[in-house]
Design a protein around this motif. Structure first.
Motif, PDB file in Angstrom:
ATOM      1  N   GLU A 189      29.213  56.154  40.438  1.00 42.24           N
ATOM      2  CA  GLU A 189      30.643  56.154  40.754  1.00 42.24           C
ATOM      3  C   GLU A 189      31.184  57.575  40.677  1.00 42.24           C
ATOM      4  O   GLU A 189      30.710  58.389  39.872  1.00 42.24           O
ATOM      5  CB  GLU A 189      31.430  55.264  39.772  1.00 42.24           C
ATOM      6  CG  GLU A 189      31.241  53.779  39.990  1.00 42.24           C
ATOM      7  CD  GLU A 189      32.212  52.944  39.163  1.00 42.24           C
ATOM      8  OE1 GLU A 189      32.301  51.741  39.430  1.00 42.24           O
ATOM      9  OE2 GLU A 189      32.877  53.502  38.268  1.00 42.24           O
ATOM     10  N   ILE A 190      32.166  57.848  41.502  1.00 36.54           N
ATOM     11  CA  ILE A 190      32.814  59.160  41.490  1.00 36.54           C
ATOM     12  C   ILE A 190      33.902  59.185  40.432  1.00 36.54           C
ATOM     13  O   ILE A 190      34.773  58.302  40.396  1.00 36.54           O
ATOM     14  CB  ILE A 190      33.428  59.487  42.875  1.00 36.54           C
ATOM     15  CG1 ILE A 190      32.336  59.532  43.941  1.00 36.54           C
ATOM     16  CG2 ILE A 190      34.190  60.810  42.813  1.00 36.54           C
ATOM     17  CD1 ILE A 190      31.300  60.604  43.715  1.00 36.54           C
ATOM     18  N   HIS A 191      33.849  60.164  39.550  1.00 36.11           N
ATOM     19  CA  HIS A 191      34.926  60.415  38.603  1.00 36.11           C
ATOM     20  C   HIS A 191      35.701  61.615  39.137  1.00 36.11           C
ATOM     21  O   HIS A 191      35.336  62.768  38.900  1.00 36.11           O
ATOM     22  CB  HIS A 191      34.371  60.720  37.206  1.00 36.11           C
ATOM     23  CG  HIS A 191      33.726  59.549  36.543  1.00 36.11           C
ATOM     24  ND1 HIS A 191      33.411  59.535  35.201  1.00 36.11           N
ATOM     25  CD2 HIS A 191      33.326  58.335  37.022  1.00 36.11           C
ATOM     26  CE1 HIS A 191      32.849  58.379  34.889  1.00 36.11           C
ATOM     27  NE2 HIS A 191      32.784  57.634  35.985  1.00 36.11           N
ATOM     28  N   GLU A 192      36.753  61.320  39.848  1.00 38.32           N
ATOM     29  CA  GLU A 192      37.510  62.395  40.499  1.00 38.32           C
ATOM     30  C   GLU A 192      38.098  63.336  39.455  1.00 38.32           C
ATOM     31  O   GLU A 192      38.641  62.902  38.435  1.00 38.32           O
ATOM     32  CB  GLU A 192      38.639  61.806  41.339  1.00 38.32           C
ATOM     33  CG  GLU A 192      39.461  62.847  42.083  1.00 38.32           C
ATOM     34  CD  GLU A 192      40.595  62.237  42.875  1.00 38.32           C
ATOM     35  OE1 GLU A 192      41.387  63.006  43.449  1.00 38.32           O
ATOM     36  OE2 GLU A 192      40.686  60.990  42.918  1.00 38.32           O
ATOM     37  N   GLY A 193      37.998  64.635  39.700  1.00 37.01           N
ATOM     38  CA  GLY A 193      38.510  65.627  38.763  1.00 37.01           C
ATOM     39  C   GLY A 193      39.846  66.202  39.190  1.00 37.01           C
ATOM     40  O   GLY A 193      40.008  66.614  40.344  1.00 37.01           O
ATOM     41  N   LEU A 194      40.813  66.195  38.280  1.00 32.81           N
ATOM     42  CA  LEU A 194      42.099  66.864  38.516  1.00 32.81           C
ATOM     43  C   LEU A 194      42.034  68.218  37.842  1.00 32.81           C
ATOM     44  O   LEU A 194      41.962  68.308  36.612  1.00 32.81           O
ATOM     45  CB  LEU A 194      43.249  66.026  37.947  1.00 32.81           C
ATOM     46  CG  LEU A 194      43.310  64.545  38.330  1.00 32.81           C
ATOM     47  CD1 LEU A 194      44.542  63.900  37.683  1.00 32.81           C
ATOM     48  CD2 LEU A 194      43.325  64.359  39.832  1.00 32.81           C
ATOM     49  N   ASP A 195      42.078  69.269  38.627  1.00 30.51           N
ATOM     50  CA  ASP A 195      41.915  70.629  38.107  1.00 30.51           C
ATOM     51  C   ASP A 195      43.284  71.188  37.734  1.00 30.51           C
ATOM     52  O   ASP A 195      44.154  71.350  38.593  1.00 30.51           O
ATOM     53  CB  ASP A 195      41.253  71.508  39.164  1.00 30.51           C
ATOM     54  CG  ASP A 195      40.852  72.869  38.620  1.00 30.51           C
ATOM     55  OD1 ASP A 195      41.248  73.213  37.482  1.00 30.51           O
ATOM     56  OD2 ASP A 195      40.139  73.588  39.331  1.00 30.51           O
ATOM     57  N   PHE A 196      43.462  71.487  36.450  1.00 22.95           N
ATOM     58  CA  PHE A 196      44.742  72.007  35.968  1.00 22.95           C
ATOM     59  C   PHE A 196      44.763  73.533  35.881  1.00 22.95           C
ATOM     60  O   PHE A 196      45.713  74.109  35.368  1.00 22.95           O
ATOM     61  CB  PHE A 196      45.074  71.401  34.605  1.00 22.95           C
ATOM     62  CG  PHE A 196      45.586  69.989  34.688  1.00 22.95           C
ATOM     63  CD1 PHE A 196      46.942  69.715  34.725  1.00 22.95           C
ATOM     64  CD2 PHE A 196      44.695  68.930  34.781  1.00 22.95           C
ATOM     65  CE1 PHE A 196      47.404  68.415  34.826  1.00 22.95           C
ATOM     66  CE2 PHE A 196      45.152  67.618  34.878  1.00 22.95           C
ATOM     67  CZ  PHE A 196      46.516  67.363  34.901  1.00 22.95           C
TER      68      PHE A 196
END
Length: 472
Positions: A186-193
């Motif tokens: 599964e893809i664990h989408e990353g939110l880049d801060f």
């Protein structure tokens, strides 16, 4: 994250304030809490028609069934009154047991799911309606040290998890398949801060929350900042250099999403109005804590919130009492580090010279890690209680109005960093550094084989003393 170190300056100014302050409660909070957690006027009149005082659950139900309430049924306050008399003190029963510390736990908004995060790279989602079976077993991606925080979206579709890195990952917890290995099945989408030229790209995130509409995610980090991520635009929409030390806690004040609360190792709680953020100036500051703030929980009304602190106190705040500037900074004559040292005994008597809080709750201990506190649920208790984990291996439950400890739940053999109360039922779940996720009930079958007994107690499966840069 470290305990605030201060010099011995201003010693004389503290001598007059060495006595423990007496508990006091603002009248407005007192009446609001009573109104939400005690029988309504109509029910009081019906139940007391035969002189029945105090009101019993039987008396309230009898009045309703006999028609003395006019057929109106229970009001939310009636329901909360009955629910608040059934505090989850029985047990505990095991939900899960792993070989690493349990750091965080959280019920979903409807109580059907429980999420727990452990040191290392594991998060588990349990189905509370189906015998606490594992709904999702998540193997996380690119963690630094541990899962520092978790947040479920309001629709219970997505789980956000953070670590001591600038990336928040998003997992679909409603997808088919029980196992979720990051970017394997599964893809664990990353939110880049990251992205701001002034940011250190190696910063760690201590706190993550969804907005009430699920459209945004807010984080607090060890770069003294608050960031808000717009999920639709897929970018950071707000960056605030909020404090002069680590931001350990941040949350939305209410459903509007316009107001944020933050707490920091600089001992301050701040209020931020996103509609007027000129010059990164806060809408107001609330002083009263003497050390680093570890957690904040909003009452949900955009007015009141509570904070836990390394000064071993929980404080209740009203944002209408906030100041535009910090008038007085406390100077405490102690030198300690909360991660490995005991709290100095004399510091229990110190008071902030400009304390703006409405009430202070004492009895628990905040050592070794960023321990969390909460209001009890509105539906079942009318937010009548405040509850918190503690480094003394217990959960402490305080009465909001009186400030007294009404219950103390003890079984674990290590720090209870987090705990969560079911939004509807008298069920409370504790997550401890002994590796157990355990549930407490108002009643239960003591012959159930999942009930935990003394022989099953154990020390923390992993403990590294002072010197570890990531001890939280």
């Amino acid at each position: 994250m470290r305990g605030v170190r201060r010099s011995a300056r201003g010693e004389a100014s503290w001598e007059a304030d060495r006595e423990l302050d007496c508990f006091a409660m603002a009248n407005e909070v007192f009446h609001l809490t009573r109104a939400r957690s005690e029988p309504c006027h109509r029910t009081r009149g019906a139940a007391s028609a035969r002189g029945r005082r105090p009101f019993s659950t039987f008396g309230l139900v009898s009045a309703r069934e006999s028609g003395r309430t006019g057929g109106a049924g229970f009001s939310p306050a009636d329901r909360a009154y009955v629910g608040s008399r059934h505090i989850p003190t029985k047990g505990p029963w095991s939900v899960d047991e792993v070989d690493s510390e349990a750091y965080v736990s959280q019920f979903s908004a409807d109580g059907s799911l429980l999420v727990a995060g452990f040191r290392g790279s594991r998060i588990r989602v349990y189905n509370a309606d189906r015998g606490w079976t594992i709904h999702k077993d998540i193997n996380c991606k690119s963690l630094q040290w541990t899962v520092s925080d978790i947040a479920l979206s309001p629709d219970q579709q997505f789980l956000a998890y953070s670590s001591l890195s600038p990336i928040v990952h998003i997992v679909n917890v409603q997808s088919s398949g029980k196992e979720s290995h990051a970017n394997v099945n599964e893809i664990h989408e990353g939110l880049d801060f990251t992205g701001d030229e002034h940011d250190n790209e190696d910063f760690g995130i201590f706190s993550v929350k969804f907005s009430k509409d699920g459209k945004e995610v807010v984080i607090g980090n060890n770069e003294r900042s608050i960031h808000v991520y717009d999920l639709a635009a897929n970018k950071v929409s707000v960056r605030i250099r909020a404090h002069i030390a680590d931001v350990n806690a941040v949350t939305f004040a209410d459903e509007s999403g316009n107001v944020l609360y933050s707490g920091s190792d600089d001992s301050l709680c701040k209020v931020w109005d996103r509609r007027c953020l000129a010059g990164e100036k806060s809408a107001g500051v609330l002083t009263g804590h003497l050390d680093g703030v570890t957690f904040i929980d909003s009452r949900g009304d955009g007015r009141y919130f509570i904070s836990n602190c390394k000064d071993q106190r929980i404080k209740l705040w009203d944002i209408r009492k906030m100041s535009s500037v910090v008038k007085v900074r406390p100077v405490i004559k102690m030198d300690w580090d909360y991660r490995w040292m005991p709290f100095p005994s004399e510091a229990h008597h110190y008071k902030h010279p400009n304390d703006q809080s409405l009430a202070t709750y004492r009895g628990h201990s905040v050592l070794q890690t960023l321990i969390r506190c909460y209001f009890s649920p509105m539906h079942s208790t009318g937010q009548r209680y405040i509850y918190t984990g503690s480094s003394d291996k217990s959960v402490h439950i305080y009465d909001v109005v009186s400030g007294k400890t009404v219950e103390r739940l003890s079984w674990h053999s290590s720090v209870i960093r987090d705990c969560t109360w079911h939004p509807c039922y008298p069920t409370l779940v504790t997550s401890s550094w002994d590796g157990y996720v355990a549930r407490w009930e108002a009643s239960g079958d003591e012959k159930n084989p999942s009930m935990l007994v003394t022989d099953e107690q154990r020390a923390s499966p992993y403990f590294q003393p002072y010197g570890d840069p990531f001890m939280m």
